[in-house]
Structures are given as structure tokens and as C-alpha cells.
Design a protein around this motif. Structure first.
Motif, PDB file in Angstrom:
ATOM      1  N   ILE A 101       0.843  -1.205   0.000  1.00  0.00           N
ATOM      2  CA  ILE A 101       0.000   0.000   0.000  1.00  0.00           C
ATOM      3  C   ILE A 101       0.871   1.246   0.000  1.00  0.00           C
ATOM      4  O   ILE A 101       0.596   2.213  -0.711  1.00  0.00           O
ATOM      5  N   MET A 102       1.930   1.227   0.773  1.00  0.00           N
ATOM      6  CA  MET A 102       2.820   2.397   0.855  1.00  0.00           C
ATOM      7  C   MET A 102       3.572   2.647  -0.444  1.00  0.00           C
ATOM      8  O   MET A 102       4.080   3.742  -0.664  1.00  0.00           O
ATOM      9  N   GLN A 103       3.656   1.631  -1.304  1.00  0.00           N
ATOM     10  CA  GLN A 103       4.351   1.816  -2.577  1.00  0.00           C
ATOM     11  C   GLN A 103       3.436   2.309  -3.691  1.00  0.00           C
ATOM     12  O   GLN A 103       3.913   2.673  -4.764  1.00  0.00           O
ATOM     13  N   ILE A 104       2.141   2.320  -3.464  1.00  0.00           N
ATOM     14  CA  ILE A 104       1.207   2.816  -4.480  1.00  0.00           C
ATOM     15  C   ILE A 104       1.498   4.295  -4.702  1.00  0.00           C
ATOM     16  O   ILE A 104       1.621   5.072  -3.753  1.00  0.00           O
ATOM     17  N   LYS A 105       1.624   4.670  -5.937  1.00  0.00           N
ATOM     18  CA  LYS A 105       2.034   6.040  -6.293  1.00  0.00           C
ATOM     19  C   LYS A 105       1.099   7.095  -5.700  1.00  0.00           C
ATOM     20  O   LYS A 105       1.562   8.096  -5.149  1.00  0.00           O
ATOM     21  N   ALA A 106      -0.197   6.874  -5.770  1.00  0.00           N
ATOM     22  CA  ALA A 106      -1.154   7.860  -5.245  1.00  0.00           C
ATOM     23  C   ALA A 106      -1.002   8.008  -3.737  1.00  0.00           C
ATOM     24  O   ALA A 106      -1.049   9.133  -3.206  1.00  0.00           O
ATOM     25  N   CYS A 107      -0.817   6.907  -3.050  1.00  0.00           N
ATOM     26  CA  CYS A 107      -0.631   6.943  -1.596  1.00  0.00           C
ATOM     27  C   CYS A 107       0.669   7.671  -1.249  1.00  0.00           C
ATOM     28  O   CYS A 107       0.698   8.525  -0.372  1.00  0.00           O
ATOM     29  N   HIS A 108       1.721   7.331  -1.963  1.00  0.00           N
ATOM     30  CA  HIS A 108       3.017   7.965  -1.738  1.00  0.00           C
ATOM     31  C   HIS A 108       2.927   9.477  -1.978  1.00  0.00           C
ATOM     32  O   HIS A 108       3.425  10.270  -1.173  1.00  0.00           O
ATOM     33  N   ASN A 109       2.288   9.864  -3.064  1.00  0.00           N
ATOM     34  CA  ASN A 109       2.152  11.295  -3.377  1.00  0.00           C
ATOM     35  C   ASN A 109       1.310  12.015  -2.323  1.00  0.00           C
ATOM     36  O   ASN A 109       1.603  13.158  -1.970  1.00  0.00           O
ATOM     37  N   ALA A 110       0.267  11.363  -1.816  1.00  0.00           N
ATOM     38  CA  ALA A 110      -0.564  11.977  -0.779  1.00  0.00           C
ATOM     39  C   ALA A 110       0.237  12.191   0.503  1.00  0.00           C
ATOM     40  O   ALA A 110       0.111  13.234   1.163  1.00  0.00           O
ATOM     41  N   ILE A 111       1.069  11.243   0.861  1.00  0.00           N
ATOM     42  CA  ILE A 111       1.894  11.373   2.064  1.00  0.00           C
ATOM     43  C   ILE A 111       2.904  12.507   1.892  1.00  0.00           C
ATOM     44  O   ILE A 111       3.101  13.321   2.794  1.00  0.00           O
ATOM     45  N   ILE A 112       3.518  12.571   0.720  1.00  0.00           N
ATOM     46  CA  ILE A 112       4.474  13.643   0.431  1.00  0.00           C
ATOM     47  C   ILE A 112       3.775  15.005   0.503  1.00  0.00           C
ATOM     48  O   ILE A 112       4.290  15.957   1.098  1.00  0.00           O
ATOM     49  N   ALA A 113       2.585  15.092  -0.069  1.00  0.00           N
ATOM     50  CA  ALA A 113       1.841  16.355  -0.047  1.00  0.00           C
ATOM     51  C   ALA A 113       1.442  16.729   1.387  1.00  0.00           C
ATOM     52  O   ALA A 113       1.540  17.892   1.774  1.00  0.00           O
ATOM     53  N   TYR A 114       1.012  15.766   2.182  1.00  0.00           N
ATOM     54  CA  TYR A 114       0.612  16.037   3.564  1.00  0.00           C
ATOM     55  C   TYR A 114       1.801  16.471   4.412  1.00  0.00           C
ATOM     56  O   TYR A 114       1.659  17.311   5.297  1.00  0.00           O
ATOM     57  N   SER A 115       2.966  15.929   4.129  1.00  0.00           N
ATOM     58  CA  SER A 115       4.142  16.262   4.933  1.00  0.00           C
ATOM     59  C   SER A 115       4.532  17.732   4.800  1.00  0.00           C
ATOM     60  O   SER A 115       5.226  18.268   5.667  1.00  0.00           O
ATOM     61  N   GLN A 116       4.068  18.394   3.761  1.00  0.00           N
ATOM     62  CA  GLN A 116       4.369  19.817   3.579  1.00  0.00           C
ATOM     63  C   GLN A 116       3.727  20.668   4.671  1.00  0.00           C
ATOM     64  O   GLN A 116       4.163  21.786   4.929  1.00  0.00           O
ATOM     65  N   TYR A 117       2.691  20.153   5.317  1.00  0.00           N
ATOM     66  CA  TYR A 117       1.985  20.891   6.359  1.00  0.00           C
ATOM     67  C   TYR A 117       2.549  20.619   7.756  1.00  0.00           C
ATOM     68  O   TYR A 117       2.084  21.208   8.734  1.00  0.00           O
ATOM     69  N   LEU A 118       3.505  19.724   7.862  1.00  0.00           N
ATOM     70  CA  LEU A 118       4.100  19.400   9.155  1.00  0.00           C
ATOM     71  C   LEU A 118       5.374  20.205   9.324  1.00  0.00           C
ATOM     72  O   LEU A 118       6.181  20.317   8.398  1.00  0.00           O
ATOM     73  N   TRP A 119       5.579  20.715  10.514  1.00  0.00           N
ATOM     74  CA  TRP A 119       6.675  21.647  10.775  1.00  0.00           C
ATOM     75  C   TRP A 119       8.035  21.099  10.359  1.00  0.00           C
ATOM     76  O   TRP A 119       8.690  21.663   9.487  1.00  0.00           O
ATOM     77  N   PHE A 120       8.504  20.040  10.941  1.00  0.00           N
ATOM     78  CA  PHE A 120       9.844  19.531  10.663  1.00  0.00           C
ATOM     79  C   PHE A 120       9.945  18.895   9.283  1.00  0.00           C
ATOM     80  O   PHE A 120      10.964  18.976   8.617  1.00  0.00           O
ATOM     81  N   PHE A 121       8.871  18.272   8.842  1.00  0.00           N
ATOM     82  CA  PHE A 121       8.945  17.472   7.624  1.00  0.00           C
ATOM     83  C   PHE A 121       8.651  18.241   6.348  1.00  0.00           C
ATOM     84  O   PHE A 121       8.676  17.664   5.273  1.00  0.00           O
ATOM     85  N   GLU A 122       8.400  19.552   6.440  1.00  0.00           N
ATOM     86  CA  GLU A 122       8.073  20.282   5.216  1.00  0.00           C
ATOM     87  C   GLU A 122       9.226  20.261   4.212  1.00  0.00           C
ATOM     88  O   GLU A 122       8.992  20.288   3.013  1.00  0.00           O
ATOM     89  N   ASN A 123      10.458  20.165   4.693  1.00  0.00           N
ATOM     90  CA  ASN A 123      11.605  20.056   3.787  1.00  0.00           C
ATOM     91  C   ASN A 123      12.192  18.642   3.768  1.00  0.00           C
ATOM     92  O   ASN A 123      13.209  18.410   3.131  1.00  0.00           O
ATOM     93  N   HIS A 124      11.568  17.745   4.496  1.00  0.00           N
ATOM     94  CA  HIS A 124      12.056  16.360   4.586  1.00  0.00           C
ATOM     95  C   HIS A 124      10.911  15.388   4.337  1.00  0.00           C
ATOM     96  O   HIS A 124      10.656  14.488   5.130  1.00  0.00           O
TER      97      HIS A 124
END
Length: 162
Positions: A101-124
Motif C-alpha cells: 500500500i505504501m508503494q502505491i504512487k497515489a498513496c506515496h504522493n498523498a503522504i508527500i503532499a501532507y508532509s508539507q503541512y508538518l513543521w519539521f517534515f516540510e523540507n524532509h
């Protein structure tokens, strides 16, 4: 897999059947060499051919020692092994499903997009994805093992300290 192989060898040494693992091990070494040459020259695996040959040889060695420990020494209860094996197989399959599930492109892209809203992970964002995969995998495996009452899981994690 290595600890199971050690366990089977230890069974023979404890019963003072010292020659059995040594003789089988010698045959397995030649099997490993043969498979390494065969896989190197018949496939395009390159260096992975050696690793595959070693893995196949180790599995054959463990299976032979298991068979002999069951038939000759009568130390292994097949019915308990089947029950425990299923209780370990199901959590392993749930972990594989999580990783797929974590390798599905849509899931991966959603996680990457969501991480932009997290303080430490916006650049990581890739670090966030990795952490989520690992922590989620551990949680998935442990939860499923608890649900199916895995004996090995209980022995390792739920054993009271005395």
C-alpha cells in the motif's frame, strides 16, 4: 532464518550426532558452488546470483536438518509447528500488504503532499514517508500478531521479567 538453522544444528550437537550436520554441510557447500556457477552463467543476475545461490543452499540445508530432526530424533511436533506457522504467516502477510500500500504512487504522493503541512517534515518529505512506512509496518505486524495470539510474539514482547 539463520537462528532456525542454528537451532537445528544445535539439536544434532546436543544429541551428539556430530557428523550429521558436518556431512550435510559439506554437500551443501558443493551445492552452493554449483548453483552459483549455474545461476551466474544462465541468468543475468550478476552478483545477485551468488546471494541467490547461498539463500537456496541455506534453505535446502535447513529443510534437510529439519526433516532429520523430525524423523530421526523425533524432537519436532509438526502439529504445533503448523499452528504457530499460521500465526506467524498472517502477521507477515499483513506487513507485506502494508508495504505494498505504501508503494502505491497515489498513496506515496498523498503522504508527500501532507508532509508539507508538518513543521519539521516540510523540507524532509521523504523522511516522513520512510518513518510512516516503518512505524506503520511495525504497528501493523504487532497488532496482527496480538490479534492472532502468536506464541512467539508473546514470548518476546509480553514475557514478564523475573
Amino acid at each position: 532464518r539463520k537462528w532456525k538453522l542454528f537451532l537445528y544444528e544445535s539439536l544434532f550437537y546436543a544429541k551428539e550426532y556430530l557428523k550429521v550436520p558436518a556431512q550435510i554441510g559439506l554437500v551443501i557447500i558443493f551445492l552452493n558452488i554449483f548453483l552459483a556457477f549455474l545461476l551466474s552463467y544462465t541468468t543475468n543476475l550478476q552478483g545477485a546470483a551468488m546471494a541467490l545461490a547461498t539463500s537456496i543452499s541455506s534453505i535446502v540445508y535447513a529443510c534437510i536438518l529439519f526433516y532429520l530432526a523430525h524423523k530421526k530424533l523425533n524432537l519436532i511436533d509438526i502439529h504445533q509447528l503448523k499452528s504457530n506457522g499460521l500465526k506467524l504467516l498472517i502477521p507477515s502477510l499483513s506487513l507485506i500488504a502494508w508495504l505494498e500500500i505504501m508503494q502505491i504512487k497515489a498513496c506515496h504522493n498523498a503522504i508527500i503532499a501532507y508532509s508539507q503541512y508538518l513543521w519539521f517534515f516540510e523540507n524532509h518529505s521523504h523522511l516522513f514517508c520512510l518513518l510512516l512506512t516503518v512505524i506503520g509496518g511495525v504497528f501493523t505486524y504487532m497488532t496482527t500478531a496480538l490479534m492472532f495470539k502468536s506464541n512467539e510474539f508473546k514470548e518476546i514482547f509480553l514475557k514478564p521479567n523475573h
